[in-house]
Design an enzyme around this catalytic site. Structure first.
Site, PDB file in Angstrom:
ATOM      1  N   SER A  92       4.698 -17.684  -1.002  1.00  0.00           N
ATOM      2  CA  SER A  92       3.424 -17.219  -0.462  1.00  0.00           C
ATOM      3  C   SER A  92       2.334 -18.010  -1.172  1.00  0.00           C
ATOM      4  CB  SER A  92       3.233 -15.725  -0.695  1.00  0.00           C
ATOM      5  OG  SER A  92       2.953 -15.463  -2.048  1.00  0.00           O
ATOM      6  N   ARG A 132      -1.877 -22.871  -7.327  1.00  0.00           N
ATOM      7  CA  ARG A 132      -2.445 -24.017  -8.044  1.00  0.00           C
ATOM      8  C   ARG A 132      -1.349 -25.069  -8.218  1.00  0.00           C
ATOM      9  NH1 ARG A 132      -7.153 -23.367 -10.651  1.00  0.00           N
ATOM     10  NH2 ARG A 132      -6.515 -24.967 -12.109  1.00  0.00           N
ATOM     11  N   ARG A 138       0.811  -1.226   0.000  1.00  0.00           N
ATOM     12  CA  ARG A 138       0.000   0.000   0.000  1.00  0.00           C
ATOM     13  C   ARG A 138       0.844   1.275   0.000  1.00  0.00           C
ATOM     14  NH1 ARG A 138      -3.230  -3.736   2.245  1.00  0.00           N
ATOM     15  NH2 ARG A 138      -5.407  -3.588   1.604  1.00  0.00           N
ATOM     16  N   HIS A 182       5.715 -15.962  -5.434  1.00  0.00           N
ATOM     17  CA  HIS A 182       4.541 -15.178  -5.050  1.00  0.00           C
ATOM     18  C   HIS A 182       3.273 -15.875  -5.542  1.00  0.00           C
ATOM     19  CE1 HIS A 182       2.770 -10.793  -4.930  1.00  0.00           C
ATOM     20  NE2 HIS A 182       2.104 -11.631  -4.175  1.00  0.00           N
ATOM     21  N   TYR A 234       4.007  -5.453  -6.883  1.00  0.00           N
ATOM     22  CA  TYR A 234       3.388  -4.330  -6.172  1.00  0.00           C
ATOM     23  C   TYR A 234       3.762  -2.980  -6.806  1.00  0.00           C
ATOM     24  CZ  TYR A 234       2.637  -7.630  -2.261  1.00  0.00           C
ATOM     25  OH  TYR A 234       2.264  -8.681  -1.471  1.00  0.00           O
TER      26      TYR A 234
END
Ligand code: SF4
Ligand code: SF4
Length: 379
Positions: free
Chosen positions: A149, A119, A26, A115, A56
């Site tokens: 992650s 799947r 953010r 990241h 990001y």
């Protein structure tokens, strides 16, 4: 602000990591001066782990600019970046990794994560294509530890952990979403570091809690309660803070004071929240056992009904709408479709040990939570 941070051993990496980590997703959305002040404040209170990702936006470059200007020695920081598993060649992957180092203005990364092993094909790609490149980078000193992650199924996460290939995992596990609890045991057996993703936002939008939840969590705020719940578990090592202002550190710091309060007041709050679920949901409470899956229409029944549980029991309707309207919009990052896709085939009904009228509850949840579709923040 005073340095009151606590540190834990981050599994077999042997790093002493601050129990709160600064997430950077953010920071790209606020003025650079505010982002800088937030990073500086986080470091000033003792946060030594900063987490970012190539996905990001310009977060890596922003951090590189901020950190390189700070009078802090590189080895006092733990820097993690992440790379999305793609079909790229190994050469291209190496270029991506070099790109992270360049943007962050460092000559090594403490940690690099894949990241979103979301799947089975992601895991397969990582094992066959991605890991050899990172192992090579490890030998060359570019990367110290490798992890992943995930927003994947519990089975997939356990499978990834059982490969023994990863030093740490970035995991979704929160008071209001405990389905991934077995991962904590599995990660502990492999002596892996455990980083919890987004306890404030994905954990229930707890920075903007409804009145009923605030009352139920007294004497804590809902966010402080959620932090204390996670910190009370020694198998969890660090929690991500997706903050954008120094002021937002306050709740995290408050949750470090008098940790023994968890075992009296925290457990009392936990009991109160459970009682609220029993009273307000009665026999319609979804027990989150996941036995109803798979649904031939692709509805993630337990997740839809978890959002119903939270909206009806704790007034967490805004959070429910935020997550529900992401169904069908975020691919493998948030799998499933909205509940109005239910064809009432009845397949799930005999599998539900609670004998819930699943199609009726899905229709009710759709009426309660359906709004305009929402996309993920960094897409
Ligand atoms: S009844 Fe609806 S939710 Fe249940 S399996 Fe069939 S389509 Fe899926
Ligand atoms: S089987 Fe029933 S109780 Fe279990 S997750 Fe599905 S709907 Fe909920």
């Amino acid at each position: 602000m005073q340095n009151v941070m606590l540190y834990r051993r981050f599994g077999r990496t042997e790093q002493q990591i601050s129990v709160f980590s600064l997430g950077s997703m953010r920071l790209v959305n606020v003025p650079p001066a505010q982002a800088q002040a937030t990073v500086e404040a986080a470091i000033a209170v003792g946060i030594n782990h900063i987490e970012t990702a190539q996905a990001y936006g310009h977060a890596e470059a922003l951090l590189g600019q901020i950190l390189s200007a700070l009078p802090i020695s590189r080895h006092r920081l733990i820097l993690t970046s992440k790379l999305t598993p793609t079909a790229d060649s190994q050469d291209r992957l190496r270029e991506h990794l070099q790109g992270s180092l360049t943007r962050l203005r460092v000559d090594y990364l403490d940690q690099f994560a894949f990241h979103g092993i979301n799947r089975p094909e992601h895991l397969q790609w990582v094992l066959q294509e991605g890991l050899p490149v990172l192992r090579q980078a490890q030998q060359e000193g570019w990367v110290r530890y490798i992890g992943f992650s995930t927003h994947g199924s519990l089975d997939l996460i356990l499978q990834a952990i059982q490969t023994g290939c990863f030093d740490f995992v970035n995991l979704h596990y929160h008071f209001f979403q405990q389905h991934n609890q077995p991962v904590l045991e599995a990660a502990s057996q492999q002596d892996m570091g455990v980083f919890i993703i987004s306890p404030a936002d994905k954990g229930g939008m707890l920075y903007r809690p409804p009145q009923r939840l605030q009352e139920a969590c007294q004497p804590f705020s809902p966010l402080e309660f959620a932090y204390r719940f996670l910190l009370a578990n020694p198998r969890i090592h660090t929690l991500s803070l997706g903050i954008t202002h120094p002021q937002e550190l306050q709740t995290a710091l408050a949750s470090l004071r008098d940790p023994e309060r968890w075992w009296v007041e925290g457990l009392r709050v936990q009991k109160r929240l459970q009682e609220a679920e029993e009273q307000r949901l009665g026999s319609t409470r979804c027990a989150q056992c996941y036995a109803c899956l798979p649904c031939p229409e692709g509805i993630h029944i337990p997740e839809v009904l978890r959002l119903r549980n939270l909206a009806l029991a704790h007034d967490m309707t805004e959070f429910g709408q935020y997550r529900y309207n992401m169904f069908g919009q975020a691919g493998h990052w948030f799998p499933g479709v909205t509940a109005d896709h239910c064809s009432e085939c009845g397949d799930c009904l005999p599998r539900c040990p609670e004998q819930l009228p699943i199609p009726d509850l899905l229709a009710e949840t759709h009426r309660l939570l359906h709004r305009a579709p929402i996309r993920r923040l960094w897409e």
